[in-house]
Design an enzyme around this catalytic site. Sequence first.
Site, PDB file in Angstrom:
ATOM      1  N   GLU A  43      62.129 -30.195  47.629  1.00  0.00           N
ATOM      2  CA  GLU A  43      63.257 -30.104  46.697  1.00  0.00           C
ATOM      3  C   GLU A  43      63.454 -31.460  46.005  1.00  0.00           C
ATOM      4  O   GLU A  43      63.285 -32.508  46.628  1.00  0.00           O
ATOM      5  CB  GLU A  43      64.501 -29.773  47.543  1.00  0.00           C
ATOM      6  CG  GLU A  43      65.795 -29.596  46.789  1.00  0.00           C
ATOM      7  CD  GLU A  43      66.968 -29.333  47.761  1.00  0.00           C
ATOM      8  OE1 GLU A  43      66.790 -29.479  48.997  1.00  0.00           O
ATOM      9  OE2 GLU A  43      68.058 -28.989  47.263  1.00  0.00           O
ATOM     10  N   LYS A 113      68.646 -22.930  42.392  1.00  0.00           N
ATOM     11  CA  LYS A 113      69.283 -22.793  43.705  1.00  0.00           C
ATOM     12  C   LYS A 113      70.658 -22.143  43.568  1.00  0.00           C
ATOM     13  O   LYS A 113      71.482 -22.596  42.760  1.00  0.00           O
ATOM     14  CB  LYS A 113      69.398 -24.189  44.315  1.00  0.00           C
ATOM     15  CG  LYS A 113      69.940 -24.254  45.725  1.00  0.00           C
ATOM     16  CD  LYS A 113      69.910 -25.733  46.187  1.00  0.00           C
ATOM     17  CE  LYS A 113      70.313 -25.889  47.647  1.00  0.00           C
ATOM     18  NZ  LYS A 113      70.218 -27.322  48.072  1.00  0.00           N
ATOM     19  N   CYS A 146      66.091 -24.808  49.923  1.00  0.00           N
ATOM     20  CA  CYS A 146      66.902 -25.425  50.982  1.00  0.00           C
ATOM     21  C   CYS A 146      67.999 -24.502  51.515  1.00  0.00           C
ATOM     22  O   CYS A 146      67.713 -23.511  52.174  1.00  0.00           O
ATOM     23  CB  CYS A 146      67.452 -26.748  50.475  1.00  0.00           C
ATOM     24  SG  CYS A 146      68.007 -27.893  51.779  1.00  0.00           S
TER      25      CYS A 146
END
Lengths: 276, 276
Positions: A43, A113, A146
């Site tokens: 990330e 995300k 994540c």
Amino acid sequence: MSTTIAAYQLAPRIGDLAGNRERLVAAVRQAAAAGADLLVLPELATSGYVFASAAEARELAEPVDGPTAQLLAGVCRETGLTVVYGFPEAAGEVVFNAAAVVDGSGVLAAYRKAHLWGDEPDWSGAGDERPPVVQTAFGRLGLAVCYDLEFPEWVRLAATDVDVLCVPTNWPASARPPGERPIETANALVAGALNRVFVVAADRVGTERGVPWVGGSVIGGPDGYSLAIARPGDTEQLLVATVDLAQARDKRVGDRNDRVADRRGELYRRAGADDR
Amino acid sequence: MSTTIAAYQLAPRIGDLAGNRERLVAAVRQAAAAGADLLVLPELATSGYVFASAAEARELAEPVDGPTAQLLAGVCRETGLTVVYGFPEAAGEVVFNAAAVVDGSGVLAAYRKAHLWGDEPDWSGAGDERPPVVQTAFGRLGLAVCYDLEFPEWVRLAATDVDVLCVPTNWPASARPPGERPIETANALVAGALNRVFVVAADRVGTERGVPWVGGSVIGGPDGYSLAIARPGDTEQLLVATVDLAQARDKRVGDRNDRVADRRGELYRRAGADDR
């Protein structure tokens, strides 16, 4: 048919766009030398993670088809790899914590995300779109970034109709009992099992502006067991596994069960699974 | 305030209702001697698991408030325990793979397994009701049975508004790499982490009509790490952990995140999370 999937656990330097891009190129070349077809990178691998301000994030952001994508597409043309990496995406006035999939033809897909961690709301918009299914020459890729991986409803969506769930991540280190894997690593493996997909989670290492990272990268199989896992410690490293991706197309478990067919979606809806 | 939660991993004998009930009573007394407030027993602990026919399952089934519940309620009155156990439930002509919660006052709640494994459809109906939230003197219990735990949408429902997710289970043994925990055990721990609840999974041991069981019982904390875990091997054993159940009421992770508040239910719905 065998496919070689890989994760590179590395330590970007906060703010060092040029240096980080060089690190990513070096990682791609190293993965290519190891025979990889797919490489997942962490990330925010272009920028580092711990931004001092929204302005800093904006300065380090780039469009999906920006300089990093162009640079990596060039290396992919040379090496034949497909690469997944995280970066701060500049989208008009908004910055997103994004991941892109690049091969020799350019950008195949991007994803923002949806579950923001920590101070991310101070600099990042939250993604509002379901993760894409990315068709490649060797198989179908899904994306999650994540903290997304800690919402199994979202993981279910990200893992549907894919062979490999690719997870660029930056997992902060936290206390755990001796001998235990980081819970984030355990969760990545379980996510593979519950959806019968391969999982490639590329974490980072290093301590950045006081935040230490756990270095929990892992490649897991559709049975939930580790195929390659990061050596403990603050270590940059390449993980590689050669697998048969067709295994992820067979959702059966045991003689009479199936991870997809056995879902009871109507019952989940009726019971109010997503009512909050 | 501390609460002692326990799992008893035992080996019922198929068809031996009277003997199995004695085994359950002995397990409750042993847990009481260890100071337990809550004891979780395996799936189908009264009957054994591998029925030769639907007729055999029906012969071994009993109503929710049948002889086992009455027997265990008596022992709970003596000892002060609350007990969760699995049994084949006789409900008119239908048999369900069920779990009940009993204390000194009698049956507090029952639940029918919603995700059937293996040959269970040959003898069991599938539950159609959301798992209950069971109020006890020391905290709130949720229920899931064995394969239910492998559907995280369902686990989310079972774990909502509870402190301890109680899982009577019978996990068949399957091949795994050396040094790895059974994936079922890893999944139970991760389920605790993703919902920030305690998890008590009581598995069985023994080989029954050719089916070997893995013996993967575990007690996990809301951080996903093991508090007590079965010693490997085909061993009956009591697992005990003394915990502060209030930890399960705090869903925060890190400084700015929350496992419940960070869910994006509307987005999951819109993305079609339960459309199949």
